[in-house]
Design a protein around this motif. Structure first.
Motif, short mmCIF file in Angstrom:
data_model
loop_
_atom_site.label_atom_id
_atom_site.label_comp_id
_atom_site.label_asym_id
_atom_site.label_seq_id
_atom_site.Cartn_x
_atom_site.Cartn_y
_atom_site.Cartn_z
N ALA A 76 -16.78 21.41 -29.73
CA ALA A 76 -15.92 21.61 -28.56
C ALA A 76 -16.73 21.16 -27.34
N GLU A 77 -16.79 19.85 -27.14
CA GLU A 77 -17.66 19.26 -26.14
C GLU A 77 -16.89 19.05 -24.83
N LEU A 78 -17.48 19.52 -23.74
CA LEU A 78 -16.91 19.40 -22.40
C LEU A 78 -17.92 18.68 -21.53
N VAL A 79 -17.51 17.58 -20.90
CA VAL A 79 -18.47 16.70 -20.22
C VAL A 79 -17.94 16.30 -18.84
N LEU A 80 -18.78 16.50 -17.82
CA LEU A 80 -18.54 15.98 -16.48
C LEU A 80 -19.40 14.73 -16.27
N LYS A 81 -18.78 13.69 -15.69
CA LYS A 81 -19.50 12.46 -15.42
C LYS A 81 -19.29 12.03 -13.98
N GLY A 82 -20.29 11.38 -13.40
CA GLY A 82 -20.18 10.89 -12.04
C GLY A 82 -20.71 9.49 -11.89
N LYS A 83 -20.03 8.66 -11.09
CA LYS A 83 -20.48 7.31 -10.76
C LYS A 83 -20.67 7.22 -9.25
N GLY A 84 -21.90 6.94 -8.83
CA GLY A 84 -22.21 6.86 -7.41
C GLY A 84 -22.90 8.14 -6.96
N PRO A 85 -23.45 8.10 -5.76
CA PRO A 85 -23.37 6.97 -4.82
C PRO A 85 -24.24 5.78 -5.24
N TRP A 90 -24.47 9.99 -13.31
CA TRP A 90 -24.95 11.26 -13.83
C TRP A 90 -23.96 11.83 -14.85
N VAL A 91 -24.45 12.74 -15.69
CA VAL A 91 -23.61 13.35 -16.71
C VAL A 91 -24.11 14.76 -16.97
N LEU A 92 -23.19 15.67 -17.23
CA LEU A 92 -23.51 17.05 -17.60
C LEU A 92 -22.56 17.46 -18.71
N GLY A 93 -23.10 17.62 -19.92
CA GLY A 93 -22.28 17.94 -21.08
C GLY A 93 -22.71 19.23 -21.76
N TYR A 94 -21.72 19.93 -22.33
CA TYR A 94 -21.99 21.19 -23.02
C TYR A 94 -21.09 21.30 -24.24
N ASP A 95 -21.68 21.73 -25.36
CA ASP A 95 -20.92 21.98 -26.59
C ASP A 95 -20.65 23.47 -26.68
N ALA A 96 -19.40 23.88 -26.40
CA ALA A 96 -19.05 25.30 -26.40
C ALA A 96 -19.06 25.88 -27.80
N LYS A 97 -18.93 25.06 -28.82
CA LYS A 97 -18.98 25.55 -30.20
C LYS A 97 -20.40 25.94 -30.59
N ASP A 98 -21.36 25.08 -30.26
CA ASP A 98 -22.75 25.29 -30.67
C ASP A 98 -23.59 25.94 -29.58
#
Length: 411
Positions: A76-85, A90-98
């Motif tokens: 159950a992977e939830l990921v925020l990604k950003g482009k810029g500036p 950047w990326v911040l991901g978390y697996d809610a299952k594990d």
């Protein structure tokens, strides 16, 4: 661990509200960074034709429930990604299952070149397999190969520099522990190089090699392999956990090095892929070093006619040509891992070296990518395992067959 009801509800709600025609959800522009949201939810089912081990037990040896199946949420992977500036991503991901962090890093691209960058944070290491570096949502089979799961170094916190172009690349990384507490640790470094002398639409030829070297922090190392079923608690192939016996690796090792080689060939709707890894463990207390290895070879056919792409030295899976009918794949894989480096001492229940066992498997699989966000997988796996038993003073075998299914939603 089991996923809590609240966490599962959040993951499923996020999946349900995501637009069904997009690979990601654009959220907002914050601090000149275009922020988007991605997710991956997978549920697996395994049915075992068991041999001598109850693979349906939740905990080996303590929960022998006699069930010949397992079904559970796999990811159950939830990921925020950003482009810029600018050239920053950047990326911040978390697996809610594990309950663990995934990629969590910042990247700076030189000259806006996607293949020339420096990266800081947690990311997949170049000492992992090509299969591990590829996107998880596009795995060819339900279970990754035994070398991917058992020998390579995956995500760690570190700093990485990559230099290359569309058809070649060189990567160097220095890393420490995994970001999530009480997970993998031990400082080390990894290198990977790849070259695609042929890189055009529907026609790709790729070669690569990798090397990693890491410290065990005097905690030792335990090498083991599941019977090609990711959520199984029991491992028949295992170098052992006892700290009192010289015939295990745990608490008796110093440094670990892994060499990998990889190859990929794409011709139209066909893909042939293979990887080899060998591991060397420097042991303490005057004990002989340990060596093990393994490899896999797989072939995939896109029955519906699509071909693969190529990015950062890994194959990429296309969207279906006809979303309503979907993309159909037929695959076959041979996989083997050998964790034996020793021999029995005649007339005793002791061995010279370490005899962790050997496993061979064949996997036949069918995949269906429907529209842009759904995937269904069905695998049949035949597994042969053998390991020397000091109790029997002979080789013991366990040869299960596994029917595996996966339902996946991603955005």
């Amino acid at each position: 661990m089991k996923l809590s009801r609240n966490t599962l509800a959040v993951a499923l709600l996020a999946a349900l509200v995501a637009p069904a025609a997009h690979a990601e959800v654009a959220l907002d522009v914050i601090g000149n960074s275009e922020v988007s949201f991605e997710g991956l939810v997978q549920a697996d089912f395994y049915k075992f034709d068991t041999d001598t081990i109850d693979y349906g037990a939740d905990v080996p040896g303590t929960d022998v429930d006699g069930k010949e199946y397992l079904n559970e949420l796999r990811r159950a992977e939830l990921v925020l990604k950003g482009k810029g500036p600018g050239n920053i991503e950047w990326v911040l991901g978390y697996d809610a299952k594990d309950d663990k962090f995934l990629d969590a890093n910042i990247k700076y691209k030189f000259g806006n070149n996607a293949n020339h960058f420096i990266q800081v944070g947690q990311y997949k290491q170049p000492g992992a397999t090509m299969e591990e570096l590829s996107s998880t949502k596009n795995n060819d089979f339900v279970s990754k190969s035994s070398i991917t799961n058992s020998l390579g170094t995956a995500r760690r916190v570190g700093v990485q520099y990559n230099y290359g172009d569309n058809n070649w690349g060189l990567t160097a990384s220095y890393f420490g522990r995994e970001l999530t507490r009480n997970r993998e640790h031990g400082a080390g470094y990894g290198l990977r190089g790849y070259y695609a002398p042929i890189n055009e639409a529907g026609n790709i030829l790729h070669f690569g090699a990798s090397y990693s070297n890491k410290d065990t922090d005097a905690d030792g190392i335990r090498l083991r392999a599941r019977p090609m079923a990711d959520m199984v608690a029991t491992r028949f192939i295992d170098t052992g956990s006892s700290a009192t016996s010289a015939n295990t690796l745990n608490n008796r090792s110093d440094r670990v090095s892994v060499i990998g080689a990889e190859g990929l060939w794409v011709k139209g709707p066909f893909k042939l892929q293979g990887e080899y890894m060998t591991i060397d463990v420097k042991r303490l207390n005057g004990l002989d070093d340990f060596s093990g290895d393994g490899f896999y070879v797989s072939g995939l056919w896109n029955i519906s006619g699509e071909t693969w792409g190529y990015k950062a030295g890994t194959p990429t899976t296309p969207l279906p040509s006809d979303p309503s009918k979907g993309l159909w794949q037929l695959g076959l894989r041979y996989d083997t891992i050998d964790l034996n480096d020793g021999s029995p001492i005649a007339g005793t229940n002791r061995v010279n070296g370490v005899l962790g066992g050997k496993m061979d498997s064949w996997t036949l699989g069918v995949n269906w990518y429907w529209r842009s966000n759904f995937k269904f997988m069905l695998n049949y796996v035949m597994v042969d395992q053998e390991k020397y038993s000091t109790t029997l003073r002979a080789k013991a075998e366990d040869n299960p067959n596994v029917l595996e299914a996966r339902m996946q939603f991603y955005w």
